[in-house]
Design an enzyme around this catalytic site. Sequence first.
Site, short mmCIF file in Angstrom:
data_model
loop_
_atom_site.label_atom_id
_atom_site.label_comp_id
_atom_site.label_asym_id
_atom_site.label_seq_id
_atom_site.Cartn_x
_atom_site.Cartn_y
_atom_site.Cartn_z
N ASP A 189 -5.79 22.67 -10.71
CA ASP A 189 -6.01 21.53 -11.59
C ASP A 189 -5.33 21.86 -12.91
O ASP A 189 -5.83 22.67 -13.70
CB ASP A 189 -7.52 21.28 -11.78
CG ASP A 189 -7.79 20.03 -12.60
OD1 ASP A 189 -6.92 19.64 -13.41
OD2 ASP A 189 -8.89 19.46 -12.47
N ARG A 206 0.82 -1.21 0.00
CA ARG A 206 0.00 0.00 0.00
C ARG A 206 0.85 1.26 0.00
O ARG A 206 0.38 2.34 -0.31
CB ARG A 206 -0.97 -0.01 1.18
CG ARG A 206 -2.12 0.95 0.98
CD ARG A 206 -3.07 1.14 2.16
NE ARG A 206 -3.20 0.03 3.04
CZ ARG A 206 -2.57 -0.07 4.22
NH1 ARG A 206 -1.74 0.88 4.61
NH2 ARG A 206 -2.76 -1.12 4.98
N TYR A 262 -13.86 21.73 -13.49
CA TYR A 262 -14.36 20.41 -13.90
C TYR A 262 -15.58 20.05 -13.05
O TYR A 262 -15.54 20.16 -11.82
CB TYR A 262 -13.22 19.42 -13.68
CG TYR A 262 -13.44 18.00 -14.10
CD1 TYR A 262 -13.72 17.68 -15.42
CD2 TYR A 262 -13.29 16.97 -13.18
CE1 TYR A 262 -13.89 16.36 -15.80
CE2 TYR A 262 -13.44 15.64 -13.56
CZ TYR A 262 -13.75 15.35 -14.87
OH TYR A 262 -13.89 14.05 -15.24
N LYS A 316 -5.51 11.62 -18.65
CA LYS A 316 -5.57 12.35 -19.92
C LYS A 316 -4.23 12.24 -20.67
O LYS A 316 -3.95 11.22 -21.24
CB LYS A 316 -5.99 13.80 -19.67
CG LYS A 316 -7.25 13.93 -18.77
CD LYS A 316 -8.49 13.41 -19.45
CE LYS A 316 -9.67 13.17 -18.50
NZ LYS A 316 -10.06 14.29 -17.65
C1 LIG Z 1 -10.76 14.30 -16.46
C2 LIG Z 1 -10.45 15.42 -15.56
C3 LIG Z 1 -10.34 15.22 -14.19
C4 LIG Z 1 -10.63 13.90 -13.53
O1 LIG Z 1 -9.82 12.87 -13.91
P1 LIG Z 1 -10.32 11.35 -13.81
O2 LIG Z 1 -9.06 10.58 -13.92
O3 LIG Z 1 -11.29 11.14 -14.91
O4 LIG Z 1 -10.95 11.19 -12.45
C5 LIG Z 1 -10.01 16.31 -13.40
N1 LIG Z 1 -9.82 17.52 -13.93
C6 LIG Z 1 -9.91 17.74 -15.24
C7 LIG Z 1 -9.67 19.11 -15.76
C8 LIG Z 1 -10.23 16.70 -16.10
O5 LIG Z 1 -10.37 16.94 -17.41
#
Ligand SMILES: *Cc1c(COP(=O)(O)O)cnc(C)c1O
Length: 398
Positions: free
Chosen positions: A184, A58, A112, A209
């Site tokens: 973010d 973990r 988001y 992404k």
């Molecule tokens: C997709 C996304 C997230 C979340 O990511 P996941 O891996 O799908 O949980 C957070 N912030 C932005 C800007 C995103 O495009």
Amino acid sequence: MDDVAAATRIVNAGRRAAWTGAVVNPPVWRASTHLYQDTAALFEGRRTNEEGRFFYGRRGAPTQWALADALTSLEPGAAGTVLYPSGVAAIAGVMLTLLRPGDVLLVADNAYDPTRSMGTGLLSDLGVETRFYDPLDPKAYAALFCERTRAVLLEAPGSLSMEVCDVPLLASIAREKGATSVLDNTWAGPLGFQGLERGVDVVVMALTKHVGGHSDLMMGSASAGPQLYAQLRERAQQLGNIVSPDDAALALRGLRTLHLRLKQETESALTIAGHLAERPEIAQVLCPMLPGAPGHELWQRDFTGGCGLFSFVFRGSSAAARNRFVDALRLFGIGYSWGGFESLVVPVEPSGYRSVMSWPPGGADGDDRYGVRLSIGLEDPADLIADLEQALDAWREA
Ligand SMILES: *Cc1c(COP(=O)(O)O)cnc(C)c1O
């Protein structure tokens, strides 16, 4: 490795000999249990884990550490990076580290949507109050702070509508007011925007992404300076957050070509966005990389790179006509997420996800409200333009 270009750093990042052994990549360490020689070694294990030695599954293994270390070395100012099972888990992990009952969290109105829902759902249940702010209005944002404001969430460009806020200014206001700023940075990533260097306290990314880059894994990260990193790491341990070594190996593989993919995506997106901007069917192209588009000046001032994700809004459309456009596309998959090698499209009409900002953007005509978001992949941009053209014909016929 601070004195070399980003491309060189990406190739070498995280490849410590102690983790890779005699091969190029760290092996996939599938392990929960470490077997010790004797009780003395068992008792010693916990301490040596802090120095990057295997202790218990973990707490990660060399495959995950190599990825975290690579991300840290790409983020100037970071002391460390914590990995989470998704981007949303990363945002939740950060918020559960920073916030206590009674605190106020400020969230950008164009964040988001699951981040917004975390504020009004999970965090509200835990006694944290979320207030939304217009990131394009620094004065109103500064006026929102009170003595209970503990943290601020920034996102640039904004989700779906792609506004670019003045991140350094908003982060410095947060710092002045004694609040922790969280960015973010999924859109730009470490190559396109250096958050910690620009005054942000914690940089979060959905590795799902562009770092993964191949639409086959879910993961998130948070990078920060020494004190916050230690707190994030401890809270992630308490929450039991861990990513699989297989996914970490995939993310590392994706990372090695990140700069090449982003370069190609950016070039293709600019070509396509420029083309769309000339079309009479289109009211606004929301692509901050494009000269003349909303947010371009701040993007040019603060960002060192872009990517293939942008939106556009039809002139005087209906939802049905816009959907017909989307359905007519052949080379764009219809689906959420972005940052993979393949092009994607989703319908955009974010007024349901806004509390203080207006949609359509920039005081545009109220009829010009239906849009799409494109994630430009690695296909030939001429083919993508031809596909968009034939879908525009379908839109006109609707
Ligand atoms: C997709 C996304 C997230 C979340 O990511 P996941 O891996 O799908 O949980 C957070 N912030 C932005 C800007 C995103 O495009």
